[in-house]
Design a protein around this motif. Structure first.
Motif, PDB file in Angstrom:
ATOM      1  N   ALA A 100       0.831  -1.190   0.000  1.00  0.00           N
ATOM      2  CA  ALA A 100       0.000   0.000   0.000  1.00  0.00           C
ATOM      3  C   ALA A 100       0.875   1.253   0.000  1.00  0.00           C
ATOM      4  O   ALA A 100       0.623   2.206  -0.739  1.00  0.00           O
ATOM      5  CB  ALA A 100      -0.921  -0.002   1.213  1.00  0.00           C
ATOM      6  N   ALA A 101       1.916   1.216   0.839  1.00  0.00           N
ATOM      7  CA  ALA A 101       2.809   2.364   0.926  1.00  0.00           C
ATOM      8  C   ALA A 101       3.549   2.584  -0.394  1.00  0.00           C
ATOM      9  O   ALA A 101       3.697   3.713  -0.857  1.00  0.00           O
ATOM     10  CB  ALA A 101       3.804   2.165   2.076  1.00  0.00           C
ATOM     11  N   ARG A 102       3.978   1.466  -0.999  1.00  0.00           N
ATOM     12  CA  ARG A 102       4.691   1.582  -2.276  1.00  0.00           C
ATOM     13  C   ARG A 102       3.786   2.140  -3.366  1.00  0.00           C
ATOM     14  O   ARG A 102       4.192   2.947  -4.189  1.00  0.00           O
ATOM     15  CB  ARG A 102       5.221   0.212  -2.720  1.00  0.00           C
ATOM     16  N   LYS A 103       2.538   1.685  -3.325  1.00  0.00           N
ATOM     17  CA  LYS A 103       1.587   2.146  -4.327  1.00  0.00           C
ATOM     18  C   LYS A 103       1.376   3.662  -4.200  1.00  0.00           C
ATOM     19  O   LYS A 103       1.373   4.393  -5.181  1.00  0.00           O
ATOM     20  CB  LYS A 103       0.260   1.400  -4.130  1.00  0.00           C
ATOM     21  N   ARG A 104       1.214   4.063  -2.948  1.00  0.00           N
ATOM     22  CA  ARG A 104       1.007   5.490  -2.691  1.00  0.00           C
ATOM     23  C   ARG A 104       2.264   6.297  -3.080  1.00  0.00           C
ATOM     24  O   ARG A 104       2.163   7.379  -3.650  1.00  0.00           O
ATOM     25  CB  ARG A 104       0.671   5.677  -1.212  1.00  0.00           C
ATOM     26  N   ALA A 105       3.447   5.742  -2.795  1.00  0.00           N
ATOM     27  CA  ALA A 105       4.692   6.427  -3.143  1.00  0.00           C
ATOM     28  C   ALA A 105       4.804   6.578  -4.660  1.00  0.00           C
ATOM     29  O   ALA A 105       5.210   7.631  -5.159  1.00  0.00           O
ATOM     30  CB  ALA A 105       5.892   5.654  -2.596  1.00  0.00           C
ATOM     31  N   THR A 106       4.425   5.529  -5.382  1.00  0.00           N
ATOM     32  CA  THR A 106       4.448   5.597  -6.845  1.00  0.00           C
ATOM     33  C   THR A 106       3.535   6.708  -7.333  1.00  0.00           C
ATOM     34  O   THR A 106       3.888   7.499  -8.202  1.00  0.00           O
ATOM     35  CB  THR A 106       3.992   4.250  -7.451  1.00  0.00           C
TER      36      THR A 106
ATOM     37  N   VAL B 267       4.074  14.460  -8.886  1.00  0.00           N
ATOM     38  CA  VAL B 267       4.988  15.599  -9.006  1.00  0.00           C
ATOM     39  C   VAL B 267       5.741  15.578 -10.334  1.00  0.00           C
ATOM     40  O   VAL B 267       6.633  16.385 -10.545  1.00  0.00           O
ATOM     41  CB  VAL B 267       5.987  15.658  -7.829  1.00  0.00           C
ATOM     42  N   GLY B 268       5.371  14.667 -11.208  1.00  0.00           N
ATOM     43  CA  GLY B 268       5.920  14.713 -12.558  1.00  0.00           C
ATOM     44  C   GLY B 268       7.227  13.978 -12.753  1.00  0.00           C
ATOM     45  O   GLY B 268       8.028  14.360 -13.588  1.00  0.00           O
ATOM     46  N   ILE B 269       7.442  12.924 -11.969  1.00  0.00           N
ATOM     47  CA  ILE B 269       8.635  12.113 -12.197  1.00  0.00           C
ATOM     48  C   ILE B 269       8.266  10.987 -13.161  1.00  0.00           C
ATOM     49  O   ILE B 269       7.379  10.188 -12.865  1.00  0.00           O
ATOM     50  CB  ILE B 269       9.184  11.554 -10.868  1.00  0.00           C
ATOM     51  N   PRO B 270       8.918  10.946 -14.321  1.00  0.00           N
ATOM     52  CA  PRO B 270       8.564   9.905 -15.284  1.00  0.00           C
ATOM     53  C   PRO B 270       8.985   8.516 -14.804  1.00  0.00           C
ATOM     54  O   PRO B 270       9.978   8.389 -14.075  1.00  0.00           O
ATOM     55  CB  PRO B 270       9.324  10.307 -16.549  1.00  0.00           C
ATOM     56  N   ASP B 271       8.251   7.513 -15.202  1.00  0.00           N
ATOM     57  CA  ASP B 271       8.550   6.130 -14.866  1.00  0.00           C
ATOM     58  C   ASP B 271       8.712   5.930 -13.357  1.00  0.00           C
ATOM     59  O   ASP B 271       9.732   5.452 -12.883  1.00  0.00           O
ATOM     60  CB  ASP B 271       9.830   5.699 -15.604  1.00  0.00           C
ATOM     61  N   PRO B 272       7.703   6.325 -12.574  1.00  0.00           N
ATOM     62  CA  PRO B 272       7.872   6.350 -11.112  1.00  0.00           C
ATOM     63  C   PRO B 272       8.168   4.988 -10.486  1.00  0.00           C
ATOM     64  O   PRO B 272       8.908   4.922  -9.504  1.00  0.00           O
ATOM     65  CB  PRO B 272       6.539   6.913 -10.603  1.00  0.00           C
ATOM     66  N   THR B 273       7.636   3.925 -11.048  1.00  0.00           N
ATOM     67  CA  THR B 273       7.864   2.600 -10.452  1.00  0.00           C
ATOM     68  C   THR B 273       9.355   2.276 -10.433  1.00  0.00           C
ATOM     69  O   THR B 273       9.882   1.756  -9.452  1.00  0.00           O
ATOM     70  CB  THR B 273       7.112   1.529 -11.259  1.00  0.00           C
ATOM     71  N   ARG B 274      10.023   2.603 -11.538  1.00  0.00           N
ATOM     72  CA  ARG B 274      11.450   2.334 -11.615  1.00  0.00           C
ATOM     73  C   ARG B 274      12.245   3.297 -10.732  1.00  0.00           C
ATOM     74  O   ARG B 274      13.221   2.925 -10.092  1.00  0.00           O
ATOM     75  CB  ARG B 274      11.911   2.466 -13.071  1.00  0.00           C
ATOM     76  N   ARG B 275      11.776   4.536 -10.676  1.00  0.00           N
ATOM     77  CA  ARG B 275      12.490   5.564  -9.910  1.00  0.00           C
ATOM     78  C   ARG B 275      12.497   5.296  -8.411  1.00  0.00           C
ATOM     79  O   ARG B 275      13.353   5.802  -7.693  1.00  0.00           O
ATOM     80  CB  ARG B 275      11.870   6.945 -10.168  1.00  0.00           C
TER      81      ARG B 275
ATOM     82  N   ASP C 161       4.000  17.077 -16.303  1.00  0.00           N
ATOM     83  CA  ASP C 161       4.076  16.317 -17.541  1.00  0.00           C
ATOM     84  C   ASP C 161       5.257  15.354 -17.566  1.00  0.00           C
ATOM     85  O   ASP C 161       5.968  15.177 -16.612  1.00  0.00           O
ATOM     86  CB  ASP C 161       4.165  17.253 -18.732  1.00  0.00           C
ATOM     87  N   THR C 162       5.437  14.796 -18.713  1.00  0.00           N
ATOM     88  CA  THR C 162       6.304  13.674 -19.059  1.00  0.00           C
ATOM     89  C   THR C 162       5.643  12.371 -18.657  1.00  0.00           C
ATOM     90  O   THR C 162       6.046  11.315 -19.051  1.00  0.00           O
ATOM     91  CB  THR C 162       7.733  13.734 -18.460  1.00  0.00           C
ATOM     92  N   VAL C 163       4.626  12.445 -17.823  1.00  0.00           N
ATOM     93  CA  VAL C 163       3.768  11.283 -17.596  1.00  0.00           C
ATOM     94  C   VAL C 163       2.343  11.765 -17.791  1.00  0.00           C
ATOM     95  O   VAL C 163       1.971  12.816 -17.308  1.00  0.00           O
ATOM     96  CB  VAL C 163       3.889  10.729 -16.158  1.00  0.00           C
ATOM     97  N   ALA C 164       1.569  11.014 -18.510  1.00  0.00           N
ATOM     98  CA  ALA C 164       0.173  11.391 -18.688  1.00  0.00           C
ATOM     99  C   ALA C 164      -0.626  10.859 -17.514  1.00  0.00           C
ATOM    100  O   ALA C 164      -0.544   9.688 -17.175  1.00  0.00           O
ATOM    101  CB  ALA C 164      -0.352  10.809 -19.991  1.00  0.00           C
ATOM    102  N   LEU C 165      -1.350  11.732 -16.853  1.00  0.00           N
ATOM    103  CA  LEU C 165      -2.155  11.302 -15.723  1.00  0.00           C
ATOM    104  C   LEU C 165      -3.598  11.141 -16.174  1.00  0.00           C
ATOM    105  O   LEU C 165      -4.171  12.027 -16.797  1.00  0.00           O
ATOM    106  CB  LEU C 165      -2.088  12.335 -14.611  1.00  0.00           C
TER     107      LEU C 165
END
Lengths: 350, 390
Positions: A144-150, A156-164, B359-363
């Motif tokens: 749940a925490a990981r999901k929320r963190a993702t 906040v606009g970080i691309p590819d959040p799961t990997r980040r 942006d850079t991710v589509a929500l």
């Protein structure tokens, strides 16, 4: 326009909006009783309402960062003496136990710092640092925490959040680090956010991204935002009320439109005249503020700015000016000056 | 600054300048596994007496370019000509002699001044090295330098830590001036200073240029500062100049998408302007200069990117077919841009893709609308003073 009877009302205090944060007569002194003490913040008061952005503006040494640290209860107990009152939603924070304060920090009030690299833990992945906040304050666990963190990183606009999530701070660019820091600050949907020079270390195109993000947060979730900056351009676009600080005291407070249109304190006016504007005609000679903060005199002896002030007169080095409602302008404003710059109010107005 | 003193002769010229830093791996073999393309094909000309501003964000190579012009970085390729002399082949004493004419002012005056030398000692060091102390009234020269940079005579016996930031930058300028250079390369000369002090140093630089006939190359990230002091401006992105023009032309008719985005991102200290300022938000960050994108280096972030040419063909710096800008005929210098579609973008035939704050991710959820303009704060529509009390 409005009835001038309540001219003592502070600018920024909208009718019907109770302040979320009320700072009153905050005083921070460093040093022990035996050694020479330095007063970094010298009786600062301001309010912030939900959904409002209040700016604290000033140059290095004006006490803006110490103010924010005092509000967050982050000053060292030894060495720093904090006096005055900081009320959050009616509750006095300065007398709160460190444990209670720690519960509030991160949950109800959060802070973003200037340098994201030194504010992030270099040996812990970003994801863990975000979930830590959620585990600590919300009791969330594992998936749940990981999901929320993702979600937060995505927000906040970080691309590819799961990997980040598994990246370390050094693997992110400056803008991404600041976004990660904002994600951490937003983890528990705090009602108050203090941003201390959040874009100073960033490039201007990244600054634009971060400011747009902060603006969106304030208008969408009603977060109260305290924006600490030296950049008058950032203030002009973001803050509803602006406090100009000099040598630990507020010297002028007004809403942003009237403040930039008719600056009254010579320091405010001096700051505006000294910076080149991108949209102005070229060839203007900049008007610097003479001297440096080293020339200040103590507030007890008069106006600290007097030795640098082009408007200074007889009273300035003899009598300490008080922060009082300014009758020289049409807008509600507080001013600490004996000889202010020209206002926009004529005799007939009064 | 003052364009009246600007002649037409070229004091400094760089041709196809390249600085590539090798990326090494391994302890024994020390293999080169790649290069950081810090400066990758830059040509520029600086006229005697003018101020050339080099603007760009961190990592664009502007500081490396400044250092390469002084041969403080090894050149991978290209030529640098200073006052008719080709610097690229010079070595040792000959190069040092030339360097007397071109001096540098650094961003961090405390870090660039020896903390154990007094101002007098650090000024004399350079003068001695260039033989400027022999048979002269050295004392008078030192006093003159202090007067020129607006410091009291007593400052000569002080150490760098005894000064404020602005005064230290004055010492840094005095040090550069001590060897009577023709060209000053100032790398972020005011960005470490408080705003109220920045103007002091900018004005000082303007005065010195007028009095001593100096030529400046000013490297800075602050577009407002660069526009204020420069006659001509080059905008850098990932190791190359993407647009070059006279200061007013660049501001009035920005042609490169990056220049437009950069300009639109600069906050103006005026709430009325801010409320309506149209902002072009760029997606993402600067790509790594070790692995620059193919084709146009800006195509990964460009809101005007087209399906053809942008991805695979590197645009040359060229004079566009736009009537509003100088073509370089006569004495006027051309407005040049490195974009395949500069004309179409200028005429509005190509429209940009909107980028949002997140942006850079589509929500999908969240209800985040696109941020087309600079988003105004919640009470921005209240033009009237707020009603208080009753």
């Amino acid at each position: 326009m409005t009835t001038a009877t309540t001219s003592t009302t502070q600018p920024g205090r909208r009718s019907g909006r109770e302040p979320l944060l009320a700072v009153e007569d905050l005083r921070v002194t460093f040093g022990s009783r035996t050694s020479r003490t330095v007063t970094a913040v010298d009786g600062v008061s301001f309010d912030v309402a939900p959904g409002e952005t209040v700016g604290l503006v000033g140059e290095s040494g004006c006490g803006k960062s110490v103010t924010s640290l005092a509000v967050m209860g982050l000053l060292p107990a030894r060495g720093a003496q904090v006096a005055g009152s900081v009320r959050f939603d009616g509750e006095e924070l300065l007398t709160l136990s460190p444990q209670r304060m720690a519960e509030k920090r991160g949950a109800e009030m959060a802070m973003i710092f200037q340098d994201p690299l030194s504010s992030l833990n270099p040996v812990v992945p970003i994801g863990v640092q975000v979930t830590e906040v959620l585990e600590r304050h919300r009791g969330m666990k594992g998936g749940a925490a990981r999901k929320r963190a993702t979600y937060l990183l995505e927000r906040v606009g970080i691309p590819d959040p799961t990997r980040r999530l598994s990246d370390y701070a050094h693997q992110l660019s400056g803008g991404m680090r600041q976004r990660a820091l904002i994600a951490m600050a937003l983890a528990c949907e705090p009602r108050l956010l203090i941003a201390d020079e959040p874009t100073t270390a960033l490039d201007v195109t990244i600054q634009a991204q971060i400011l747009a993000l902060l603006n969106e947060l304030v208008s969408e979730s009603g977060t109260a935002l305290v924006m600490i900056t030296h950049d008058l351009g950032v203030v002009a676009g973001l803050c509803s009320t602006v406090n100009v600080l000099y040598a630990g005291r507020v010297v002028e407070r007004a809403d942003r439109h009237p403040l930039f249109a008719t600056p009254r304190h010579p320091y405010t006016g001096g700051l505006l005249a000294s910076i080149p504007r991108l949209d102005e005609e070229r060839g203007r000679r900049l008007v610097p503020v003479p001297g440096s903060v080293a020339d200040n005199i103590p507030w007890e002896e008069g106006c600290a700015f007097a030795p640098r002030c082009p408007n200074a007169g007889d009273r300035c080095e003899a009598e300490t000016p008080a922060l009082v409602p300014d009758r020289g302008v049409r807008d509600p404003r507080l001013l600490r000056c004996h000889y202010p710059l020209a206002g926009d109010r004529t005799e007939e107005d009064a | 600054m003052t364009s009246t003193a600007v002649g037409t002769d070229i004091l400094l010229e760089a041709r196809n300048l390249k600085v590539h830093f090798p990326i090494k791996r391994g302890i024994v073999l020390d293999r080169t596994v790649g290069y950081v393309y810090a400066v990758d094909g830059v040509g520029l000309r600086i006229r005697r007496g003018e101020t050339y501003g080099l603007v760009g964000e961190s990592g664009c190579g502007k500081s490396t370019l400044g250092r390469a012009l002084l041969r403080l970085e090894p050149l991978t390729d290209g030529e640098v000509h200073f006052d008719g002399t080709d610097l690229s082949g010079l070595k040792g004493g000959k190069l040092r002699q030339q360097r007397r004419h071109m001096q540098m002012v650094f961003q961090d005056p405390l870090g660039s001044l020896d903390p154990r030398q007094t101002v007098e000692q650090l000024l004399l060091e350079g003068m001695r090295a260039h033989g400027l102390t022999k048979g002269r009234d050295v004392r008078a020269r030192l006093v003159e330098l202090m007067e020129q940079v607006g410091l009291p005579r007593a400052a000569l016996t002080k150490y760098p830590h005894e000064f404020s930031g602005g005064q230290r930058q004055r010492v840094g300028i005095a040090r550069a001036l001590s060897v009577e250079p023709q060209l000053l390369i100032a790398d972020e000369p005011v960005s470490a200073l408080d705003v109220s002090v920045q103007a002091q140093v900018i004005n000082l630089m303007e005065d010195l240029q007028e009095d001593l006939g100096l030529t400046y190359l000013v490297i800075a990230h602050d577009l407002a500062v660069v526009r204020h002091i420069s006659d001509r401006i080059g905008v850098m992105y990932l190791g190359a100049i993407v647009e070059e023009a006279d200061a007013d032309s660049l501001y009035e008719v920005p042609l490169h998408p990056y220049t437009r985005a950069l300009m639109s991102a600069v906050p103006i200290p005026d709430p009325t302007v801010e409320d309506t300022r149209e902002q072009i938000l760029l997606a993402g960050d600067l790509p790594s200069p070790a692995d620059p994108p193919s084709g146009c280096r800006f195509h990964t972030r460009c809101p005007w990117r087209q399906p053809t040419r942008c991805d695979d063909e590197r645009p040359e710096l060229r004079v566009p077919d736009v009537a509003a800008v100088a073509t370089g005929a006569g004495d006027a210098r051309p407005h040049r841009v490195a974009c395949h579609w500069a004309e179409e973008i200028f005429r509005g035939e190509i429209t940009p893709k909107r980028v949002t704050a997140t942006d850079t991710v589509a929500l999908e959820t969240d209800g985040l609308g696109p941020v087309a303009e600079h988003p105004s704060p919640p009470e921005a529509d209240e033009d009237v003073p707020p009603v208080h009390g009753g």
